[in-house]
Design a protein around this motif. Structure first.
Motif, PDB file in Angstrom:
ATOM      1  N   ALA A   1      51.515 150.504  77.999  1.00 34.81           N
ATOM      2  CA  ALA A   1      52.335 150.883  76.841  1.00 34.81           C
ATOM      3  C   ALA A   1      52.511 152.398  76.777  1.00 34.81           C
ATOM      4  O   ALA A   1      53.599 152.896  76.447  1.00 34.81           O
ATOM      5  CB  ALA A   1      51.704 150.365  75.543  1.00 34.81           C
ATOM      6  N   ALA A   2      51.466 153.141  77.105  1.00 36.52           N
ATOM      7  CA  ALA A   2      51.542 154.605  77.071  1.00 36.52           C
ATOM      8  C   ALA A   2      52.523 155.119  78.126  1.00 36.52           C
ATOM      9  O   ALA A   2      53.318 156.022  77.837  1.00 36.52           O
ATOM     10  CB  ALA A   2      50.161 155.213  77.283  1.00 36.52           C
TER      11      ALA A   2
ATOM     12  N   PHE B   1      55.564 157.320  76.815  1.00 42.06           N
ATOM     13  CA  PHE B   1      55.677 158.731  77.187  1.00 42.06           C
ATOM     14  C   PHE B   1      56.873 158.964  78.117  1.00 42.06           C
ATOM     15  O   PHE B   1      57.495 160.014  78.069  1.00 42.06           O
ATOM     16  CB  PHE B   1      54.386 159.244  77.822  1.00 42.06           C
ATOM     17  CG  PHE B   1      53.227 159.309  76.858  1.00 42.06           C
ATOM     18  CD1 PHE B   1      53.358 159.955  75.631  1.00 42.06           C
ATOM     19  CD2 PHE B   1      52.013 158.738  77.167  1.00 42.06           C
ATOM     20  CE1 PHE B   1      52.306 160.030  74.738  1.00 42.06           C
ATOM     21  CE2 PHE B   1      50.946 158.803  76.286  1.00 42.06           C
ATOM     22  CZ  PHE B   1      51.087 159.448  75.067  1.00 42.06           C
ATOM     23  N   SER B   2      57.196 157.965  78.953  1.00 45.11           N
ATOM     24  CA  SER B   2      58.354 158.096  79.853  1.00 45.11           C
ATOM     25  C   SER B   2      59.663 158.051  79.076  1.00 45.11           C
ATOM     26  O   SER B   2      60.610 158.765  79.406  1.00 45.11           O
ATOM     27  CB  SER B   2      58.358 156.974  80.891  1.00 45.11           C
ATOM     28  OG  SER B   2      57.259 157.080  81.747  1.00 45.11           O
ATOM     29  N   GLN B   3      59.723 157.215  78.058  1.00 40.11           N
ATOM     30  CA  GLN B   3      60.969 157.037  77.312  1.00 40.11           C
ATOM     31  C   GLN B   3      61.099 157.999  76.140  1.00 40.11           C
ATOM     32  O   GLN B   3      62.180 158.511  75.875  1.00 40.11           O
ATOM     33  CB  GLN B   3      61.064 155.592  76.801  1.00 40.11           C
ATOM     34  CG  GLN B   3      61.192 154.574  77.897  1.00 40.11           C
ATOM     35  CD  GLN B   3      61.003 153.147  77.406  1.00 40.11           C
ATOM     36  OE1 GLN B   3      60.805 152.897  76.223  1.00 40.11           O
ATOM     37  NE2 GLN B   3      61.043 152.207  78.329  1.00 40.11           N
ATOM     38  N   ASP B   4      59.999 158.236  75.422  1.00 41.31           N
ATOM     39  CA  ASP B   4      60.071 158.984  74.172  1.00 41.31           C
ATOM     40  C   ASP B   4      59.422 160.359  74.220  1.00 41.31           C
ATOM     41  O   ASP B   4      59.519 161.120  73.262  1.00 41.31           O
ATOM     42  CB  ASP B   4      59.420 158.173  73.036  1.00 41.31           C
ATOM     43  CG  ASP B   4      60.080 156.811  72.863  1.00 41.31           C
ATOM     44  OD1 ASP B   4      61.309 156.725  73.025  1.00 41.31           O
ATOM     45  OD2 ASP B   4      59.358 155.840  72.582  1.00 41.31           O
ATOM     46  N   GLY B   5      58.723 160.659  75.312  1.00 36.72           N
ATOM     47  CA  GLY B   5      58.089 161.965  75.435  1.00 36.72           C
ATOM     48  C   GLY B   5      56.776 162.043  74.688  1.00 36.72           C
ATOM     49  O   GLY B   5      56.271 161.057  74.151  1.00 36.72           O
TER      50      GLY B   5
ATOM     51  N   ILE C   1      52.185 153.244  70.220  1.00 39.10           N
ATOM     52  CA  ILE C   1      51.631 152.808  71.504  1.00 39.10           C
ATOM     53  C   ILE C   1      50.655 151.659  71.286  1.00 39.10           C
ATOM     54  O   ILE C   1      50.700 150.644  71.997  1.00 39.10           O
ATOM     55  CB  ILE C   1      50.965 153.986  72.234  1.00 39.10           C
ATOM     56  CG1 ILE C   1      52.040 154.999  72.667  1.00 39.10           C
ATOM     57  CG2 ILE C   1      50.156 153.501  73.440  1.00 39.10           C
ATOM     58  CD1 ILE C   1      51.492 156.305  73.206  1.00 39.10           C
ATOM     59  N   ALA C   2      49.774 151.804  70.308  1.00 41.80           N
ATOM     60  CA  ALA C   2      48.807 150.741  70.013  1.00 41.80           C
ATOM     61  C   ALA C   2      49.535 149.455  69.634  1.00 41.80           C
ATOM     62  O   ALA C   2      49.178 148.365  70.118  1.00 41.80           O
ATOM     63  CB  ALA C   2      47.865 151.169  68.885  1.00 41.80           C
TER      64      ALA C   2
ATOM     65  N   GLY D   1      59.590 161.146  84.001  1.00 41.86           N
ATOM     66  CA  GLY D   1      59.752 160.730  82.618  1.00 41.86           C
ATOM     67  C   GLY D   1      58.604 161.188  81.739  1.00 41.86           C
ATOM     68  O   GLY D   1      58.791 161.476  80.556  1.00 41.86           O
ATOM     69  N   MET D   2      57.435 161.290  82.324  1.00 43.00           N
ATOM     70  CA  MET D   2      56.252 161.710  81.572  1.00 43.00           C
ATOM     71  C   MET D   2      56.034 163.219  81.620  1.00 43.00           C
ATOM     72  O   MET D   2      55.036 163.716  81.099  1.00 43.00           O
ATOM     73  CB  MET D   2      55.000 161.018  82.134  1.00 43.00           C
ATOM     74  CG  MET D   2      54.925 159.537  81.872  1.00 43.00           C
ATOM     75  SD  MET D   2      53.392 158.809  82.516  1.00 43.00           S
ATOM     76  CE  MET D   2      52.155 159.619  81.501  1.00 43.00           C
TER      77      MET D   2
END
Length: 180
Positions: free
Chosen positions: A15-16, A20-24, A32-33, A98-99
């Protein structure tokens, strides 16, 4: 680690990476949780800080890529395994790009998430090349560091996934040239 705790950790890392790849780096840890299907307390038990989660997510992707070598070699001829791994490398690099903003947060905190990356990637490529040389499908003078550099170039130069695939085919053809 108990099996359920490991599953929760793995779901959090997946999920992280997506988040992080999509939303920064500004994505909330609550989001994320929730995406992982766990509570925020579970996230904090595994990853006490945002930086720890980002670093672990990146390292998880690196491990997934590097650890796939044995599975690929068991299932495919060495040159085909190398080509499949190259595709996975392109995906890994896309995730890493992305990350990038999130990884900068980790670097700013004084941690180098890339410290072991080059060594792990080079070792994975070396194992694939060795198997190909032994099978007579990869030229014996191929060096893992050169292949890694070539893969990095492909990921930087390719404008789209199809183009990356064509460039990877050319790279593999070069590695096959004068094999055996």
């Amino acid at each position: 680690m108990r099996a359920d705790a490991q599953r929760n950790r793995d779901r959090l890392l997946d999920a992280a990476v997506r988040a992080f790849s999509q939303d920064g780096p500004e994505v909330t840890l609550d989001a994320i949780a929730k995406d992982a299907g766990v509570g925020i307390g579970t996230l904090y038990r595994h990853f006490p800080t945002r930086e720890a989660l980002i670093e672990a997510a990146y390292r998880s992707e690196l491990a997934r890529l590097c650890d796939s070598v044995g599975e690929l070699l068991a299932a495919q001829p060495p040159d085909a395994a190398l080509r499949t791994w190259m595709d996975r490398f392109v995906d890994y690099m896309a995730t890493k790009r992305g990350m990038s903003d999130a990884l900068r947060v980790v670097i700013a905190s004084g941690v180098n998430p890339y410290a072991q990356s080059r060594d792990r990637l080079t070792a994975a490529i070396a194992a694939l090349l060795e198997a190909g040389v032994e099978a007579g499908t990869i030229r014996p003078d191929a060096r893992a560091g050169d292949v890694l550099l070539g893969l990095g170039g492909v990921t930087m130069a390719a404008g789209e996934r199809d183009q990356a695939g064509r460039l990877l085919d050319l790279l593999l053809d070069g590695l096959r040239y004068r094999a055996g």
